[in-house]
Design a protein around this motif. Structure first.
Motif, mmCIF file in Angstrom:
data_model
loop_
_atom_site.group_PDB
_atom_site.id
_atom_site.type_symbol
_atom_site.label_atom_id
_atom_site.label_comp_id
_atom_site.label_asym_id
_atom_site.label_seq_id
_atom_site.Cartn_x
_atom_site.Cartn_y
_atom_site.Cartn_z
ATOM 1 N N ASP A 177 -8.689 6.863 -13.020
ATOM 2 C CA ASP A 177 -7.716 6.529 -11.818
ATOM 3 C C ASP A 177 -6.332 6.552 -12.121
ATOM 4 O OD1 ASP A 177 -8.195 4.263 -13.298
ATOM 5 O OD2 ASP A 177 -8.498 2.940 -11.730
ATOM 6 N N VAL A 178 -5.675 5.859 -13.124
ATOM 7 C CA VAL A 178 -4.226 5.728 -13.647
ATOM 8 C C VAL A 178 -4.108 6.208 -14.876
ATOM 9 C CG1 VAL A 178 -2.480 4.061 -13.438
ATOM 10 C CG2 VAL A 178 -4.415 3.706 -11.732
ATOM 11 N N LEU A 179 -3.110 6.975 -15.068
ATOM 12 C CA LEU A 179 -2.698 7.289 -16.520
ATOM 13 C C LEU A 179 -1.260 6.407 -16.708
ATOM 14 C CD1 LEU A 179 -2.490 8.581 -19.008
ATOM 15 C CD2 LEU A 179 -1.469 10.826 -17.971
ATOM 16 N N TYR A 180 -1.245 5.460 -17.485
ATOM 17 C CA TYR A 180 -0.122 4.709 -17.938
ATOM 18 C C TYR A 180 0.436 4.877 -19.379
ATOM 19 C CZ TYR A 180 2.122 0.068 -18.276
ATOM 20 O OH TYR A 180 3.009 -0.996 -18.413
ATOM 21 N N GLU B 15 0.762 -1.059 0.021
ATOM 22 C CA GLU B 15 -0.166 0.050 -0.008
ATOM 23 C C GLU B 15 0.986 1.084 0.034
ATOM 24 O OE1 GLU B 15 -2.664 2.114 3.307
ATOM 25 O OE2 GLU B 15 -3.659 0.299 2.547
ATOM 26 N N ILE B 16 0.568 2.173 -0.952
ATOM 27 C CA ILE B 16 1.691 3.256 -1.134
ATOM 28 C C ILE B 16 0.762 4.487 -0.893
ATOM 29 C CG2 ILE B 16 3.398 2.383 -2.507
ATOM 30 C CD1 ILE B 16 1.907 3.264 -4.846
ATOM 31 N N VAL C 214 -2.812 -0.311 -8.449
ATOM 32 C CA VAL C 214 -4.262 -0.895 -8.313
ATOM 33 C C VAL C 214 -4.867 0.214 -7.388
ATOM 34 C CG1 VAL C 214 -5.753 -2.589 -7.148
ATOM 35 C CG2 VAL C 214 -3.352 -3.316 -8.498
ATOM 36 N N VAL C 215 -5.785 0.892 -7.975
ATOM 37 C CA VAL C 215 -6.457 1.722 -7.111
ATOM 38 C C VAL C 215 -7.767 1.212 -6.840
ATOM 39 C CG1 VAL C 215 -7.856 4.142 -7.493
ATOM 40 C CG2 VAL C 215 -5.517 3.784 -8.513
ATOM 41 N N GLU C 216 -8.041 1.507 -5.422
ATOM 42 C CA GLU C 216 -9.200 0.756 -4.983
ATOM 43 C C GLU C 216 -10.250 1.977 -4.420
ATOM 44 O OE1 GLU C 216 -9.014 -3.093 -2.778
ATOM 45 O OE2 GLU C 216 -6.950 -2.119 -2.593
ATOM 46 N N ARG D 51 -7.832 2.826 -1.373
ATOM 47 C CA ARG D 51 -6.326 2.848 -1.128
ATOM 48 C C ARG D 51 -5.587 2.807 -2.644
ATOM 49 N NH1 ARG D 51 -4.452 -3.235 1.378
ATOM 50 N NH2 ARG D 51 -5.332 -4.417 -0.667
ATOM 51 N N ILE D 52 -4.244 2.960 -2.606
ATOM 52 C CA ILE D 52 -3.564 2.711 -4.007
ATOM 53 C C ILE D 52 -2.470 1.818 -3.512
ATOM 54 C CG2 ILE D 52 -2.302 3.645 -5.790
ATOM 55 C CD1 ILE D 52 -4.165 6.251 -5.325
#
Length: 173
Positions: A98-101, A5-6, A155-157, A166-167
């Motif tokens: 949520d996430v840019l990849y 968890e970060i 992983v974004v929750e 959490r991320i």
């Protein structure tokens, strides 16, 4: 496989609040903005930004839900579950994810947006920018920059979908 968890729920809330303040600062005219959450978790993040904007500015910004699957080049489907409550022509559309990849999801989202109308501007808000772009796309609003290796996964929750906020970073090795 290692999961770490970060970002916890408090830090995640702060990141969303920071994005909201940046939107307010950069957009003098909030009544021309439309938020467009990218399904699935981008919609929940966009709703939280919408709620914060209402708390801070007393303004209810329209929120649409973009289904990017029909616009992807790698997993096309015919069914489009996009919901856009207003005409976006001439509006400032803020895509939320949520996430840019790699940038491929955002490219598909832009294709979806322009199929709905001709916005005056499209910008991008992401909770996490992890790098590794394949397309020339960058976020205008970023909650957290989290550099990763190509094998790691972010992983974004979100509580509304996953039961918690959490991320995490997942390392398959």
């Amino acid at each position: 496989m290692k999961t770490k968890e970060i970002v916890d729920d408090v830090t995640m809330k702060r990141a969303i609040t920071r994005i909201t303040y940046e939107i307010i600062e950069r957009n003098k005219n909030l009544d021309n903005i439309v938020l467009a959450g990218i399904k699935t978790r981008g919609v929940f993040i966009a709703r939280r930004i919408q709620e914060r904007l209402k708390q801070l500015e007393g303004f209810d910004i329209p929120l649409g839900e973009l289904d990017i699957k029909p616009f992807r080049d790698d997993m096309k489907t015919e069914e489009d579950t996009t919901v856009m409550p207003v005409d976006i022509t001439g509006k400032d559309v803020i895509l939320v994810d949520d996430v840019l990849y790699t940038g491929r999801t955002i490219r598909a989202a832009i294709d979806n947006v322009v199929s709905l109308g001709r916005p005056s501007r499209v910008s991008l808000a992401v909770l996490v920018d992890r790098g590794h772009r394949e397309l020339p796309i960058r976020a205008d609003y970023v909650g957290k920059n989290i550099p990763t290796s190509a094998v790691e996964e972010i992983v974004v929750e979100v509580a509304e979908f996953d039961g918690q906020d959490r991320i995490s970073i997942v390392d398959p090795s």
